[in-house]
Design a protein around this motif. Structure first.
Motif, PDB file in Angstrom:
ATOM      1  N   SER A   1      -4.073  15.222  -1.989  1.00  0.00           N
ATOM      2  CA  SER A   1      -5.137  14.277  -1.634  1.00  0.00           C
ATOM      3  C   SER A   1      -4.604  13.170  -0.733  1.00  0.00           C
ATOM      4  O   SER A   1      -5.278  12.745   0.204  1.00  0.00           O
ATOM      5  CB  SER A   1      -5.738  13.644  -2.893  1.00  0.00           C
ATOM      6  OG  SER A   1      -6.531  14.583  -3.570  1.00  0.00           O
TER       7      SER A   1
ATOM      8  N   GLU B   1      -7.331   4.640  -3.508  1.00  0.00           N
ATOM      9  CA  GLU B   1      -7.154   5.933  -4.154  1.00  0.00           C
ATOM     10  C   GLU B   1      -5.666   6.295  -4.201  1.00  0.00           C
ATOM     11  O   GLU B   1      -5.172   6.810  -5.196  1.00  0.00           O
ATOM     12  CB  GLU B   1      -7.941   6.986  -3.383  1.00  0.00           C
ATOM     13  CG  GLU B   1      -8.137   8.237  -4.175  1.00  0.00           C
ATOM     14  CD  GLU B   1      -9.072   9.196  -3.467  1.00  0.00           C
ATOM     15  OE1 GLU B   1      -9.608   8.859  -2.393  1.00  0.00           O
ATOM     16  OE2 GLU B   1      -9.239  10.298  -3.988  1.00  0.00           O
TER      17      GLU B   1
ATOM     18  N   GLY C   1      -6.117  12.588   3.129  1.00  0.00           N
ATOM     19  CA  GLY C   1      -6.634  11.341   3.672  1.00  0.00           C
ATOM     20  C   GLY C   1      -5.786  10.843   4.825  1.00  0.00           C
ATOM     21  O   GLY C   1      -6.304  10.381   5.846  1.00  0.00           O
TER      22      GLY C   1
ATOM     23  N   PHE D   1      -6.849   9.792   8.839  1.00  0.00           N
ATOM     24  CA  PHE D   1      -6.661   8.522   9.529  1.00  0.00           C
ATOM     25  C   PHE D   1      -5.494   8.555  10.514  1.00  0.00           C
ATOM     26  O   PHE D   1      -5.099   7.534  11.062  1.00  0.00           O
ATOM     27  CB  PHE D   1      -6.456   7.391   8.514  1.00  0.00           C
ATOM     28  CG  PHE D   1      -7.575   7.277   7.530  1.00  0.00           C
ATOM     29  CD1 PHE D   1      -8.869   7.014   7.971  1.00  0.00           C
ATOM     30  CD2 PHE D   1      -7.367   7.471   6.180  1.00  0.00           C
ATOM     31  CE1 PHE D   1      -9.917   6.934   7.084  1.00  0.00           C
ATOM     32  CE2 PHE D   1      -8.410   7.387   5.278  1.00  0.00           C
ATOM     33  CZ  PHE D   1      -9.692   7.121   5.742  1.00  0.00           C
TER      34      PHE D   1
ATOM     35  N   PHE E   1     -13.242   3.984   5.875  1.00  0.00           N
ATOM     36  CA  PHE E   1     -12.923   4.503   4.551  1.00  0.00           C
ATOM     37  C   PHE E   1     -11.443   4.345   4.215  1.00  0.00           C
ATOM     38  O   PHE E   1     -10.988   4.796   3.180  1.00  0.00           O
ATOM     39  CB  PHE E   1     -13.351   5.963   4.431  1.00  0.00           C
ATOM     40  CG  PHE E   1     -14.841   6.117   4.539  1.00  0.00           C
ATOM     41  CD1 PHE E   1     -15.656   5.667   3.520  1.00  0.00           C
ATOM     42  CD2 PHE E   1     -15.406   6.646   5.669  1.00  0.00           C
ATOM     43  CE1 PHE E   1     -17.026   5.766   3.618  1.00  0.00           C
ATOM     44  CE2 PHE E   1     -16.782   6.755   5.776  1.00  0.00           C
ATOM     45  CZ  PHE E   1     -17.598   6.312   4.751  1.00  0.00           C
TER      46      PHE E   1
ATOM     47  N   THR F   1     -10.871   2.559   0.865  1.00  0.00           N
ATOM     48  CA  THR F   1     -11.037   3.457  -0.282  1.00  0.00           C
ATOM     49  C   THR F   1      -9.810   4.341  -0.422  1.00  0.00           C
ATOM     50  O   THR F   1      -9.307   4.575  -1.512  1.00  0.00           O
ATOM     51  CB  THR F   1     -12.262   4.376  -0.068  1.00  0.00           C
ATOM     52  OG1 THR F   1     -13.328   3.596   0.422  1.00  0.00           O
ATOM     53  CG2 THR F   1     -12.649   5.062  -1.346  1.00  0.00           C
ATOM     54  N   TYR F   2      -9.348   4.808   0.733  1.00  0.00           N
ATOM     55  CA  TYR F   2      -8.207   5.708   0.725  1.00  0.00           C
ATOM     56  C   TYR F   2      -6.982   5.050   0.089  1.00  0.00           C
ATOM     57  O   TYR F   2      -6.321   5.630  -0.766  1.00  0.00           O
ATOM     58  CB  TYR F   2      -7.898   6.168   2.152  1.00  0.00           C
ATOM     59  CG  TYR F   2      -6.592   6.906   2.277  1.00  0.00           C
ATOM     60  CD1 TYR F   2      -6.426   8.154   1.686  1.00  0.00           C
ATOM     61  CD2 TYR F   2      -5.518   6.356   2.953  1.00  0.00           C
ATOM     62  CE1 TYR F   2      -5.230   8.838   1.783  1.00  0.00           C
ATOM     63  CE2 TYR F   2      -4.321   7.030   3.061  1.00  0.00           C
ATOM     64  CZ  TYR F   2      -4.170   8.269   2.476  1.00  0.00           C
ATOM     65  OH  TYR F   2      -2.986   8.936   2.553  1.00  0.00           O
TER      66      TYR F   2
END
Lengths: 121, 805
Positions: free
Chosen positions: B47, B13, B51, B55, B6, B9-10
């Motif tokens: 946010s 974003e 994230g 990670f 992901f 996506t992160y």
């Protein structure tokens, strides 16, 4: 029948990670981008569990819990809040609003499944 | 389970969030502070941090945390927000962006990267915290401490934690609490009809550290062995603090009840200094007559019932509350509550004057009244729900694959159409109609697919706002950027490549266009200059305009400069438009002093080159004293091109329509032979070089006399024009661009390839680069020719493979 979980988070990354983890564990996952959207997605129908972020636009997680707890269908629905470990205030607010428990963010997938199974056996 | 997938996506974003942060900060810096903006800023940084934590980007996490803490203080009003703090925040946003990039590219930044900004953020947070303490001690101060101090959760490798709720008078956490005597009633069977299936014993003891969960289920004959669970529980009480759940599920109905049987079982959470062995000792005598487990629990934080050993999650309520018959019971009081709420809303209605009659409390009527509101609400909900699901994130590769496939269909369709047309069949035949329909649908499909790749230009426009904010003060200019049409959608690749040219143009406008406030005032203009950036769609192309209300272009100076630099001949007749566009010539710069922002003379020709690479065109109009306007037109997509199919000998080529100015058939007197065997075309007093494509590409049987063929006048580098000699024009067509680089390699003079309706591969010409080849001299042209001769055959091989696929 698979249990259905509603995951509410304004972050796509978080939504993806929660839904991936729970779908892998055999749950049906519904998604919402904020509290308002969550209320719409719920549509007054029962659900097995709600996992929500706190900081969201439109309607935040605390307001969502308050709103949901006022509705008959969700009085007994377990609600978990996703929160960072350091955020004691938010946790306390979540508890006061009627949350069942919290999950630390970032979460460990196995722990998420563990706690979800615990509140939603 | 690996969540690393992901990351992509992160980072996507993050890019969106960073853009949002910057946009909001710029607004704040411009004095536009609203509460929602501060909340949004906090959420965005939060946010990113969230994230990053997932990670393991630790550096990013700790920095974002400092950033977030300040924003949190700002949104709570503990730290004031003003232009000055906004500047610190903007700097902080830059560092954040760098850290995100570093995380994305796995780059190592020094450990103290951004430390100074980080300290500034902390200072802002703290500086205000002092004021805050002065203003309000008491409750608000308490909250602040709480939010700053992480909960003390000892991680000691134990498995679980327990919180014993003491003196929690809210009553929300233990609806099932009963006192000890009540539990006794239960054991006597007096409350067997009670809906309660379990009761809780709570009691108090002094400071304890270790925590254990004991499950204790006596064997049915335990009482007969003279053991009493109550005594065991009391003994446990001497060890520490207890929270006891008694489960009565196994108690049979009265007729089946054995008065001496042991039907109850317990779950006991114990907080104690005692060791697990000491606890086991309590159960020493019953060990064989019961099912017993003793598990260490994790030290829980205040208010928690249950905490995971790693602090990964916690519960405030016993999950077992939600099982079995309890759910039913729990709903009862709520129904009552809802009813009272209904009544309240009815009263509200009365208060607001919507209901005037006091007799309207009858349920049926109130339902009728609330109906429209409810319906409206439901409609609203549906809209919102739909909105929540109207976008999905798709990997760009997938879209590109789709675009490619549609490209193939377009080609196949064109081939089919050509074949059908060749058969010269009856116009009313169904095959012909089918092919017509197919081509219609294909065109629609292509447009729809291209629309997927399109994105609003907002992302790149937003960066320009930042540019103005950063650059203008340093040049002593007061500039405001206004933006319109930012929702206009352009192909993603175009957007990505638009940033550099726009940056250049806007820097130029700030530096050379807009005057200093003093000069503006003297000229009767407002002190603040305005640069307007707009986008719109016109006739299948995107038009972007950068317009300032500055000094405009000094045409006299431009001419003088161009003559000095030998870019034009002295006394060449040029109209205003031509004069203005001289600024796009390589090496042109009129700036009196070279600033570090622009004015090195490498600006506008690079801009023009960039725009041309995108298949676009750029022009400038500069009214002296009134301002300068750059107009940029771009194709909607880079995947297809409006092309003119031309024939040169036995080869067909595609010329981008955007580069063609006109086509003429010259007469003998228009052609002027030069000594070095090259030719010039005289056209309306202008002399243009004539380039024989057949010579450049060594095509057999190409026309060697321009008067026998056609000359296509094309726009090339620096506002120059050249004439390309071709045999004939075959027609105008949209062609699907295939990259030569990815299928073969880059070739000078060629920008790509395509497959025409008849299935032949055709090369797309790049006029600017052809003119460079020509300029490099006749001698080297010959050399190039030879190398092309060999390469053309090789070149067609991979193209034919694509075709076959």
């Amino acid at each position: 029948m698979a249990k259905t979980v509603l995951a509410v988070d304004d972050s796509q990354t978080m939504r993806d990670m929660v839904s991936f983890t729970l779908r892998n564990a055999g749950f049906d996952v519904k998604l919402a981008v904020d509290g308002k959207n969550a209320i719409d997605v719920l549509g007054g129908k029962p659900i097995d569990l709600i996992i929500t972020d706190i900081n969201m636009p439109n309607m935040n997680g605390i307001e969502l819990i308050q709103e949901v707890r006022r509705l008959t269908a969700y009085k007994a629905t377990p609600i978990l809040i996703l929160t960072t470990e350091s955020d004691g205030t938010r946790k306390a607010e979540g508890k006061a609003a009627g949350a069942t428990g919290w999950i630390v963010k970032p979460f460990d997938p196995d722990k998420l499944i563990q706690v979800v199974n615990k509140v939603c056996p | 389970m690996d969540l690393g997938q992901f990351q992509r996506t992160y980072f996507e974003e993050c890019a969106e969030l960073l853009a949002e942060i910057e946009e909001r900060l710029l607004a704040i810096s411009a004095g536009d502070v609203d509460e929602e903006s501060l909340h949004a800023l906090f959420r965005a940084v939060h946010s990113i941090k969230g994230g990053a934590g997932a990670f393991g980007f630790d550096q990013l996490v700790s920095y974002a945390h400092v950033f977030e803490t300040l924003l949190d203080a700002m949104r709570d009003g503990r730290v004031p927000v003003n232009a000055q703090s906004a500047d610190v925040l903007i700097a902080a946003c830059d560092i954040l962006e760098q850290l995100v990039h570093a995380a994305q590219s796995n780059a190592d930044l020094p450990e103290d990267y951004g430390a100074d900004v980080s300290r500034a953020l902390e200072a802002l947070t703290k500086g205000e915290a002092v004021d805050f303490a002065n203003n309000a001690e008491g409750s608000a101060g308490h909250i602040a401490t709480d939010s700053e101090k992480p909960p003390e959760i000892a991680i000691e490798g134990e498995d679980f934690g327990l919180f014993v709720t003491l003196g929690d008078d809210k009553g929300d956490s233990q609806p099932e609490s009963e006192d000890l005597s009540r539990t006794g009633d239960d054991t006597n069977g007096n409350k067997l009809d009670s809906p309660d299936t379990k009761t809780t014993l709570e009691t108090v003891s002094l400071g304890a550290k270790g925590q254990f969960r004991i499950t204790f289920a006596p064997a049915p004959d335990m009482f007969r062995k003279a053991n009493e669970p109550l005594l065991l529980i009391r003994e446990l009480l001497t060890l520490g603090l207890l929270r006891v759940h008694c489960f009565i599920d196994d108690v049979p109905s009265l007729p089946d009840l054995d008065a001496e049987g042991a039907y109850l079982n317990w779950r006991i959470d114990l907080t104690t200094d005692a060791t697990i062995d000491e606890i086991k000792e309590v159960f020493e005598f019953v060990e064989d007559d019961c099912h017993l487990t003793i598990l260490p629990l994790y030290q829980a934080k205040d208010g928690e019932f249950f905490v995971d050993s790693h602090g990964a999650y916690g519960l405030w309520q016993d999950p077992e509350l939600y099982q079995g018959d309890d759910v039913q019971n729990l709903e009862i009081p709520i129904a009552a509550e809802d009813a009272s709420q209904d009544k309240n809303s009815e009263q509200d209605l009365e208060k607001s004057g919507l209901i005037t009659s006091p007799s309207l409390k009858a349920p049926a009527e109130s339902r009728m009244i609330s109906l429209p509101a409810k319906t409206q609400n439901e409609n609203g909900s549906r809209n919102l729900a739909q909105r929540g699901q109207t976008t999905i994130r798709v990997d760009l590769d997938k879209i590109d694959r789709l675009v490619n496939m549609v490209g193939e269909i377009v080609i196949t369709q064109a081939m089919l159409k050509e074949q059908v047309n060749k058969t010269r069949m009856d116009q009313s035949s169904t095959l012909l109609q089918g092919v017509e329909e197919l081509s219609q649908h294909t065109r629609e499909l292509q447009e729809a697919v291209m629309a997927i790749r399109a994105q609003p230009v907002k992302s790149v426009f937003a960066r320009m706002a930042r540019l103005v904010h950063d650059v203008a003060p340093g040049l002593g200019k007061d500039v405001k950027l206004t933006i319109s049409g930012e929702a206009t959608e352009v192909d993603k690749t175009v957007i990505e490549q638009l940033s550099d040219p726009l940056t250049h143009m806007i820097r130029n406008s700030i530096d050379h266009g807009v005057e200093t406030p003093e000069v503006r005032e003297a000229n009767g203009k407002p002190r603040q200059g305005v640069i307007h950036l707009s986008a719109g769609q016109r006739g299948g192309r995107i038009v972007i305009e950068v317009e300032d209300d500055g000094a405009g272009l000094n045409r006299k100076r431009i001419r003088q400069k161009a003559e000095e630099k030998g870019l034009i001949f002295p006394n060449t007749e040029l109209n205003n438009e031509q004069l203005d566009n001289l600024i796009f010539m390589p090496g042109f710069s009129t700036a009196e002093t070279v600033s570090d922002i622009s004015g090195r003379g490498v600006g506008m020709d690079v801009v023009k080159r960039n725009i041309q690479n995108l298949g676009g065109r750029i022009t400038v109009q500069g009214d002296p004293g009134r301002g300068t306007k750059f107009v940029l037109t771009l194709p909607l997509t880079l995947a297809v091109l409006d092309g003119m199919i031309v024939r040169v000998g036995d080869e067909t080529y595609v010329l981008p329509l955007s580069s063609i100015i006109e086509t003429i058939r010259p007469s003998k007197q228009d052609i002027h032979q030069l000594v070095n065997n090259s030719e010039m075309l005289s056209m309306r007093g202008e002399f243009l070089p004539i380039i024989y494509l057949s010579r450049i590409f060594s095509v057999n049987q190409g026309i060697a006399d321009a008067t026998k063929g056609l000359v296509v006048i094309v726009d090339v580098e620096g506002g120059n024009r050249v004439g390309l000699v071709i045999d004939e024009l075959m027609g105008q067509q949209q062609v699907v661009i295939k990259s030569l680089e990815s299928n073969y390699r880059r070739l000078e003079g060629i920008s790509g390839a395509t497959i025409l309706g008849d299935g032949r591969v055709s090369l797309i010409l790049d006029p600017a680069s052809i003119s460079v080849i020509w300029e490099e001299g006749q001698a080297s042209t010959k050399k190039l020719t030879q190398s092309y001769e060999n390469e053309t055959d090789k070149l067609l091989e991979p193209m034919k493979e694509i075709e076959a696929k």
